[in-house]
Design a protein around this motif. Structure first.
Motif, short mmCIF file in Angstrom:
data_model
loop_
_atom_site.label_atom_id
_atom_site.label_comp_id
_atom_site.label_asym_id
_atom_site.label_seq_id
_atom_site.Cartn_x
_atom_site.Cartn_y
_atom_site.Cartn_z
N LEU A 46 0.82 -1.22 0.00
CA LEU A 46 0.00 0.00 0.00
C LEU A 46 0.86 1.27 0.00
CD1 LEU A 46 -2.91 -1.07 2.37
CD2 LEU A 46 -3.08 -0.54 -0.07
N PRO A 47 1.80 1.43 0.94
CA PRO A 47 2.64 2.64 0.87
C PRO A 47 3.40 2.77 -0.44
CG PRO A 47 2.86 1.60 3.01
CD PRO A 47 2.09 0.65 2.15
N LYS A 48 3.92 1.65 -0.93
CA LYS A 48 4.68 1.68 -2.18
C LYS A 48 3.82 2.19 -3.33
CE LYS A 48 6.87 -1.42 -5.54
NZ LYS A 48 5.97 -1.02 -6.64
N ASN A 49 2.64 1.63 -3.48
CA ASN A 49 1.82 1.98 -4.64
C ASN A 49 1.09 3.30 -4.48
OD1 ASN A 49 1.68 -0.40 -6.76
ND2 ASN A 49 1.94 -1.31 -4.76
N VAL A 50 0.65 3.62 -3.27
CA VAL A 50 0.03 4.94 -3.05
C VAL A 50 1.04 6.04 -3.34
CG1 VAL A 50 -0.90 6.50 -1.31
CG2 VAL A 50 -1.69 4.13 -1.40
N GLU A 51 2.27 5.86 -2.86
CA GLU A 51 3.31 6.87 -3.08
C GLU A 51 3.58 7.05 -4.57
OE1 GLU A 51 7.28 8.43 -3.78
OE2 GLU A 51 6.79 6.31 -4.00
N GLN A 60 1.63 6.15 -7.20
CA GLN A 60 0.48 6.56 -7.99
C GLN A 60 0.05 8.00 -7.70
OE1 GLN A 60 -2.69 3.66 -7.72
NE2 GLN A 60 -1.31 1.95 -8.09
N SER A 61 0.22 8.44 -6.47
CA SER A 61 -0.21 9.80 -6.16
C SER A 61 0.70 10.84 -6.82
CB SER A 61 -0.27 10.03 -4.65
OG SER A 61 0.99 9.87 -4.06
N TRP A 62 1.95 10.46 -7.11
CA TRP A 62 2.80 11.37 -7.89
C TRP A 62 2.21 11.58 -9.27
CZ3 TRP A 62 5.56 14.72 -5.82
CH2 TRP A 62 6.42 14.47 -4.75
N ARG A 63 1.63 10.52 -9.83
CA ARG A 63 1.04 10.65 -11.16
C ARG A 63 -0.25 11.46 -11.14
NH1 ARG A 63 2.56 5.03 -11.43
NH2 ARG A 63 0.40 4.31 -11.39
N SER A 64 -0.78 11.70 -9.93
CA SER A 64 -2.02 12.47 -9.79
C SER A 64 -1.76 13.96 -9.61
CB SER A 64 -2.80 11.97 -8.56
OG SER A 64 -2.96 10.58 -8.58
N MET A 65 -0.50 14.34 -9.53
CA MET A 65 -0.17 15.72 -9.22
C MET A 65 -0.55 16.66 -10.36
SD MET A 65 1.00 16.10 -6.26
CE MET A 65 1.58 17.76 -6.52
N PRO A 66 -1.00 17.88 -10.02
CA PRO A 66 -1.22 18.89 -11.07
C PRO A 66 0.08 19.19 -11.79
CG PRO A 66 -2.18 19.57 -8.96
CD PRO A 66 -1.34 18.37 -8.68
N ALA A 67 -0.02 19.57 -13.04
CA ALA A 67 1.18 19.90 -13.81
C ALA A 67 1.84 21.15 -13.23
CB ALA A 67 0.81 20.12 -15.27
N GLY A 68 3.14 21.22 -13.39
CA GLY A 68 3.86 22.38 -12.88
C GLY A 68 5.28 22.42 -13.41
N GLU A 69 6.00 23.44 -13.00
CA GLU A 69 7.38 23.62 -13.45
C GLU A 69 8.29 22.53 -12.89
OE1 GLU A 69 8.36 25.71 -15.58
OE2 GLU A 69 7.08 27.50 -15.55
#
Length: 244
Positions: free
Chosen positions: A16-21, A23-32
């Motif tokens: 769970l920690p491995k995959n949440v960590e 996958q949530s990066w892939r959920s981040m809003p776009a940015g610089e």
């Protein structure tokens, strides 16, 4: 793959920690990117630095923050070698939340134990003491047993990654909303020219591992995940093996 005692709950504390960590990066809003916002120094250094007033007292959030403290993930590997160590610290892990307490030699010694190359004798007494202190092994009536998740090959890791459902699209609205609220707070009373740097740092503080503790606590509170047993607390949310 090796899971201590075949304990599925223990395995979840790693997956769970491995995959949440991840996958949530892939959920981040776009940015610089970092390169776009971090100034390059004349001496070759590149980082974000700014000054802020230190508030002696933070506002009371109205709930206990200790369950939401995280540190990681910490990765240990050496180029051109197969061994890899991943660890994520939370309120439930009985470990120092400091990168200095995790070294590459941890996975080297564990690998020797797993390969049967570490007989229990006086010559290896120091290594066994180290493994016991770290919780990587525990002594049972049958002898010493390995006490962490061991992934035995790149193929096994690939199968695990494919078996976990990709929930990044479900995380995205919550992550985006959290990002917007935090960004508004961080930009208050800050100079305009610092906005790109602050936005970059806020993105890092709203994605990745930041969600892990909230999801773990929600699952525990709702009976979907059991807290680790005392002998598991030093090695939960840890996996290692020859996967590179």
């Amino acid at each position: 793959m090796y899971v201590p005692d075949g304990d599925y709950n223990f395995l979840l504390w790693t997956l769970l920690p491995k995959n949440v960590e991840e996958q949530s990066w892939r959920s981040m809003p776009a940015g610089e990117s970092f390169d776009a916002v971090a100034p390059m120094r004349k001496d070759g250094g590149q980082y974000i630095a700014y000054a802020a007033l230190n508030r002696s007292r933070n506002a009371d959030p109205g709930f206990d923050l200790s369950s939401y403290v995280t540190f990681g993930p910490s990765l240990r590997y050496v180029e051109d070698t197969p061994l890899y160590l991943w660890q994520f610290n939370t309120y439930w892990s009985d470990r120092q939340m400091d990168w200095r307490f995790l070294e590459y030699r941890n996975v080297e010694i564990c690998h020797a134990f797993q390969q049967g190359e570490l007989p229990d004798n006086e010559e290896n007494a120091e290594q066994y003491s180290f493994l016991l202190e770290k919780g990587y092994i525990r002594k049972t009536e049958e002898g010493y047993k390995f006490n962490a998740v061991w992934i035995d090959s790149p193929q096994t890791l690939d199968r695990l990654n494919k078996a976990m459902p990709d929930l990044s699209a479900l995380y995205a609205p919550a992550v985006g909303k959290l990002y917007d609220k935090m960004l508004n707070l961080f930009l208050q009373n800050q100079p305009k020219h610092l906005e790109p740097q602050l936005a970059y740092m806020v993105r890092g503080n709203t994605g990745g591992g930041r969600l892990v503790a909230y999801i773990l606590k929600h699952l525990i509170d709702n009976g979907k995940l059991k807290p680790p047993l005392p002998h598991q607390q030093k090695t939960i949310s840890t996996w290692m093996g020859p996967v590179k």
